[in-house]
Design a protein around this motif. Structure first.
Motif, PDB file in Angstrom:
ATOM      1  N   MET A 146       0.852  -1.183   0.000  1.00 34.93           N
ATOM      2  CA  MET A 146       0.000   0.000   0.000  1.00 34.93           C
ATOM      3  C   MET A 146       0.889   1.235   0.000  1.00 34.93           C
ATOM      4  O   MET A 146       1.916   1.259   0.681  1.00 34.93           O
ATOM      5  CB  MET A 146      -0.921   0.007   1.222  1.00 34.93           C
ATOM      6  CG  MET A 146      -1.926  -1.134   1.248  1.00 34.93           C
ATOM      7  SD  MET A 146      -2.976  -1.150   2.724  1.00 34.93           S
ATOM      8  CE  MET A 146      -1.857  -1.881   3.928  1.00 34.93           C
ATOM      9  N   ILE A 147       0.491   2.254  -0.751  1.00 39.01           N
ATOM     10  CA  ILE A 147       1.269   3.492  -0.840  1.00 39.01           C
ATOM     11  C   ILE A 147       0.360   4.686  -0.581  1.00 39.01           C
ATOM     12  O   ILE A 147      -0.703   4.814  -1.195  1.00 39.01           O
ATOM     13  CB  ILE A 147       1.950   3.645  -2.213  1.00 39.01           C
ATOM     14  CG1 ILE A 147       2.892   2.462  -2.491  1.00 39.01           C
ATOM     15  CG2 ILE A 147       2.718   4.957  -2.295  1.00 39.01           C
ATOM     16  CD1 ILE A 147       3.540   2.488  -3.871  1.00 39.01           C
ATOM     17  N   LEU A 148       0.778   5.556   0.336  1.00 38.78           N
ATOM     18  CA  LEU A 148       0.067   6.805   0.616  1.00 38.78           C
ATOM     19  C   LEU A 148       0.556   7.875  -0.345  1.00 38.78           C
ATOM     20  O   LEU A 148       1.757   8.135  -0.438  1.00 38.78           O
ATOM     21  CB  LEU A 148       0.317   7.245   2.059  1.00 38.78           C
ATOM     22  CG  LEU A 148      -0.319   6.388   3.158  1.00 38.78           C
ATOM     23  CD1 LEU A 148       0.313   6.710   4.505  1.00 38.78           C
ATOM     24  CD2 LEU A 148      -1.826   6.616   3.209  1.00 38.78           C
ATOM     25  N   VAL A 149      -0.384   8.492  -1.065  1.00 37.72           N
ATOM     26  CA  VAL A 149      -0.039   9.499  -2.067  1.00 37.72           C
ATOM     27  C   VAL A 149      -0.750  10.809  -1.732  1.00 37.72           C
ATOM     28  O   VAL A 149      -1.984  10.846  -1.682  1.00 37.72           O
ATOM     29  CB  VAL A 149      -0.452   9.047  -3.482  1.00 37.72           C
ATOM     30  CG1 VAL A 149       0.012  10.067  -4.519  1.00 37.72           C
ATOM     31  CG2 VAL A 149       0.103   7.666  -3.796  1.00 37.72           C
ATOM     32  N   PRO A 150      -0.009  11.911  -1.483  1.00 33.00           N
ATOM     33  CA  PRO A 150      -0.665  13.182  -1.168  1.00 33.00           C
ATOM     34  C   PRO A 150      -1.374  13.751  -2.390  1.00 33.00           C
ATOM     35  O   PRO A 150      -0.835  13.735  -3.499  1.00 33.00           O
ATOM     36  CB  PRO A 150       0.504  14.076  -0.735  1.00 33.00           C
ATOM     37  CG  PRO A 150       1.706  13.484  -1.386  1.00 33.00           C
ATOM     38  CD  PRO A 150       1.463  12.012  -1.463  1.00 33.00           C
ATOM     39  N   ASP A 151      -2.615  14.254  -2.188  1.00 34.28           N
ATOM     40  CA  ASP A 151      -3.372  14.862  -3.284  1.00 34.28           C
ATOM     41  C   ASP A 151      -3.103  16.360  -3.405  1.00 34.28           C
ATOM     42  O   ASP A 151      -3.551  16.994  -4.352  1.00 34.28           O
ATOM     43  CB  ASP A 151      -4.882  14.663  -3.068  1.00 34.28           C
ATOM     44  CG  ASP A 151      -5.308  13.226  -3.322  1.00 34.28           C
ATOM     45  OD1 ASP A 151      -4.436  12.390  -3.591  1.00 34.28           O
ATOM     46  OD2 ASP A 151      -6.515  12.951  -3.240  1.00 34.28           O
ATOM     47  N   ASN A 152      -2.420  16.946  -2.394  1.00 34.45           N
ATOM     48  CA  ASN A 152      -2.188  18.391  -2.344  1.00 34.45           C
ATOM     49  C   ASN A 152      -3.494  19.179  -2.357  1.00 34.45           C
ATOM     50  O   ASN A 152      -3.602  20.245  -2.965  1.00 34.45           O
ATOM     51  CB  ASN A 152      -1.295  18.850  -3.512  1.00 34.45           C
ATOM     52  CG  ASN A 152       0.136  18.382  -3.343  1.00 34.45           C
ATOM     53  OD1 ASN A 152       0.521  17.910  -2.282  1.00 34.45           O
ATOM     54  ND2 ASN A 152       0.936  18.518  -4.387  1.00 34.45           N
ATOM     55  N   VAL A 153      -4.514  18.616  -1.696  1.00 33.97           N
ATOM     56  CA  VAL A 153      -5.800  19.299  -1.544  1.00 33.97           C
ATOM     57  C   VAL A 153      -6.066  19.463  -0.061  1.00 33.97           C
ATOM     58  O   VAL A 153      -5.960  18.507   0.709  1.00 33.97           O
ATOM     59  CB  VAL A 153      -6.953  18.491  -2.197  1.00 33.97           C
ATOM     60  CG1 VAL A 153      -8.299  19.151  -1.917  1.00 33.97           C
ATOM     61  CG2 VAL A 153      -6.730  18.345  -3.692  1.00 33.97           C
ATOM     62  N   MET A 154      -6.387  20.678   0.355  1.00 39.81           N
ATOM     63  CA  MET A 154      -6.717  20.954   1.748  1.00 39.81           C
ATOM     64  C   MET A 154      -8.224  21.097   1.896  1.00 39.81           C
ATOM     65  O   MET A 154      -8.895  21.644   1.034  1.00 39.81           O
ATOM     66  CB  MET A 154      -6.033  22.233   2.229  1.00 39.81           C
ATOM     67  CG  MET A 154      -4.521  22.156   2.274  1.00 39.81           C
ATOM     68  SD  MET A 154      -3.891  20.984   3.489  1.00 39.81           S
ATOM     69  CE  MET A 154      -4.412  21.762   5.026  1.00 39.81           C
ATOM     70  N   SER A 155      -8.758  20.592   3.009  1.00 41.65           N
ATOM     71  CA  SER A 155     -10.171  20.742   3.345  1.00 41.65           C
ATOM     72  C   SER A 155     -10.225  21.157   4.804  1.00 41.65           C
ATOM     73  O   SER A 155     -10.143  20.315   5.701  1.00 41.65           O
ATOM     74  CB  SER A 155     -10.925  19.427   3.120  1.00 41.65           C
ATOM     75  OG  SER A 155     -12.295  19.567   3.436  1.00 41.65           O
ATOM     76  N   GLY A 156     -10.331  22.464   5.047  1.00 43.61           N
ATOM     77  CA  GLY A 156     -10.202  22.952   6.404  1.00 43.61           C
ATOM     78  C   GLY A 156      -8.774  22.739   6.862  1.00 43.61           C
ATOM     79  O   GLY A 156      -7.820  23.147   6.207  1.00 43.61           O
TER      80      GLY A 156
END
Length: 385
Positions: free
Chosen positions: A319-329
Motif C-alpha cells: 500500500m502506498i500513501l499518495v498526497p493529493d495536495n488538496v486541503m479541506s479545512g
C-alpha cells in the motif's frame, strides 16, 4: 424465515436465522469431537470463541469430508482475520481479507507522507477495537507490537495519546507535538486519553532503539519478537508493525533480500502478520511527480519501494500513501493505493488526514446534492472539513 445450508441437493444444516445455523454447526461438530456436556457447549457457542479455537486446534486431524467442511465454516464463524477499523469501505472493499497470519505487508509513502501516523492508527484501533469516525459496526481487537526504529518510545507514545483522543473520544484536539512540548498535557483531553492508553498497554507494546540497545539486525529483531510473542496466548490475534524497514541493518541493500526474506519466514514460523513501513525510492518519486507538484498514481507500483526488490517479492500486499495536495479545512487529502494485492483487487481510496493528531478518516465525496445515506457519515467528519 428458514435458513438452509445445502451441499448440492442435500440440506446439511438449517435454522430460523443464520445464527441458529452457526450454533447448530458448532454444537454438532464439537459434540462429536469432545467430551464436553451440552451445557458447556452451549456456553462456548454463546461466549467463548477463543476456547472453541483451542478445542479445534487439539482435535484429531483425521477428519472425514463433512468434518472438513465444518472446520472451514467454524474458522469463518470465529473470524481470525485482523482488520484495522478505518471504516466499512476499507474493511469490505479495499482490504477485505485484512492482515492474514503468516503474511508480510508493506506500507510506503514519501518522507513525511503519513506512514507512521497510519501505522499508529492501525495500532490504536486494533488495541482498543474502537474508532469514533468509522461506520463499520463490527470491531476487531488485537495485540500490536509496534517496533519503532526511527523515533523513541516517548515520541510514539505522544502520537498514540493524540490519536486515542481522536478515535476513542471523538476529540481531535490534541497534537503529538503539543504533548511532547508539554503544552497539551494540562488539558482534560490529555488526562482522558492517557487513561485510555494506560488501559491498553497490554495490547499495544512499543519496542524502540532502547529496547534493542542498538540498531538491530533482522536476527536480533526476530529473536526479540519471538520472546515477546511467546508470552501471549496462542489463539490471541496479533500484529507486528516495523517502522522502518531501512533502519534494520542490511535493509537498504540493493542486491540482497535477506532482511525481507527473514521477516517473511518469521511471519510464517510464528503465524503472525507483519506490516513493514518503508520509503519509496527517489527515482520512483521523481518519475511520478507532475509539473504542478502532484503525483501520477499510475506511475507508482510495488517496485517503487526503496532498496532491493525482495521486499516487494516477499510481501503479499503493498500500500502506498499518495498526497493529493488538496486541503479541506485543517485536513489534507491523501489517496491510499494498493499496487500489489495477492488476495484481491488493486483498489484505491481517499482519506482526510489531520496531521497534528495523526487522524485518518474515510473521505466522503459531497459534490452536488448529498445523498441521504451519506448524511450521517458526513456529520462524523464535519469537524475535519
Amino acid at each position: 424465515m428458514l435458513v438452509q445450508v445445502r451441499l448440492g441437493n442435500q440440506i446439511i444444516a438449517q435454522g430460523g436465522t443464520k445464527m441458529d445455523v452457526k450454533k447448530h454447526e458448532l454444537l454438532k461438530f464439537i459434540k462429536s469431537s469432545t467430551n464436553l456436556t451440552r451445557d458447556q457447549i452451549l456456553n462456548l457457542v454463546d461466549e467463548d470463541y477463543d476456547l472453541i479455537y483451542e478445542i479445534l486446534d487439539g482435535l484429531n486431524p483425521k477428519l472425514d469430508y463433512f468434518d472438513c467442511i465444518l472446520q472451514w465454516r467454524l474458522s469463518s464463524i470465529c473470524d481470525f482475520s485482523i482488520r484495522p477499523n478505518f471504516g466499512k469501505y476499507f474493511a469490505e472493499e479495499f482490504f477485505p481479507t485484512g492482515f492474514i497470519c503468516g503474511d508480510m505487508y508493506v506500507l510506503s509513502a514519501i518522507s513525511g507522507g503519513g506512514k507512521t501516523s497510519m501505522g499508529i492508527q492501525i495500532a490504536t484501533t486494533l488495541a482498543t477495537g474502537k474508532n469514533f469516525y468509522s461506520d463499520l459496526k463490527k470491531e476487531t481487537k488485537a495485540c500490536v507490537f509496534y517496533v519503532s526504529l526511527e523515533q523513541n518510545k516517548k515520541q510514539i507514545e505522544a502520537r498514540v495519546i493524540a490519536n486515542l483522543s481522536a478515535i476513542y473520544l471523538g476529540k481531535p484536539i490534541l497534537s503529538y507535538s503539543g504533548i511532547l512540548s508539554g503544552q497539551d498535557t494540562f488539558s482534560n483531553e490529555f488526562s482522558n486519553a492517557l487513561l485510555i492508553y494506560s488501559t491498553i498497554q497490554n495490547n499495544l507494546r512499543i519496542l524502540d532503539f532502547d529496547y534493542f540497545n542498538k540498531t538491530p539486525t533482522v536476527e536480533e529483531l526476530c529473536m526479540a519478537l519471538e520472546y515477546e510473542l511467546s508470552a501471549l496466548p496462542k489463539n490471541m490475534k496479533k500484529l507486528v508493525i516495523v517502522d522502518r524497514y531501512e533502519n534494520i541493518i542490511g535493509g537498504t541493500s540493493n542486491n540482497d533480500d535477506k532482511v525481507a526474506r527473514e521477516l517473511k519466514n518469521f511471519a510464517v514460523k510464528e503465524n503472525v502478520p507483519i506490516l513493514v513501513q518503508a520509503q519509496m525510492s527517489k527515482n520512483a518519486i521523481e518519475s511520478a511527480k507532475t509539473s504542478d507538484g502532484k503525483f501520477n498514481v499510475d506511475k507508482l507500483s510495488a517496485s517503487s519501494l526503496k532498496g532491493t526488490s525482495g521486499l516487494e517479492h516477499h510481501a503479499s500486499g503493498v500500500m502506498i500513501l499518495v498526497p493529493d495536495n488538496v486541503m479541506s479545512g485543517e485536513s489534507k487529502r491523501i489517496t491510499l493505493i494498493q499496487p500489489k494485492n495477492r488476495y484481491g483487487k488493486n483498489e484505491s481510496m481517499k482519506f482526510n488526514f489531520l496531521g497534528p493528531c495523526g487522524l485518518f478518516t474515510q473521505h466522503v465525496e459531497t459534490r452536488g446534492r448529498k445523498k441521504k445515506e451519506n448524511l450521517e457519515d458526513d456529520s462524523q467528519i464535519s469537524n475535519l472539513d
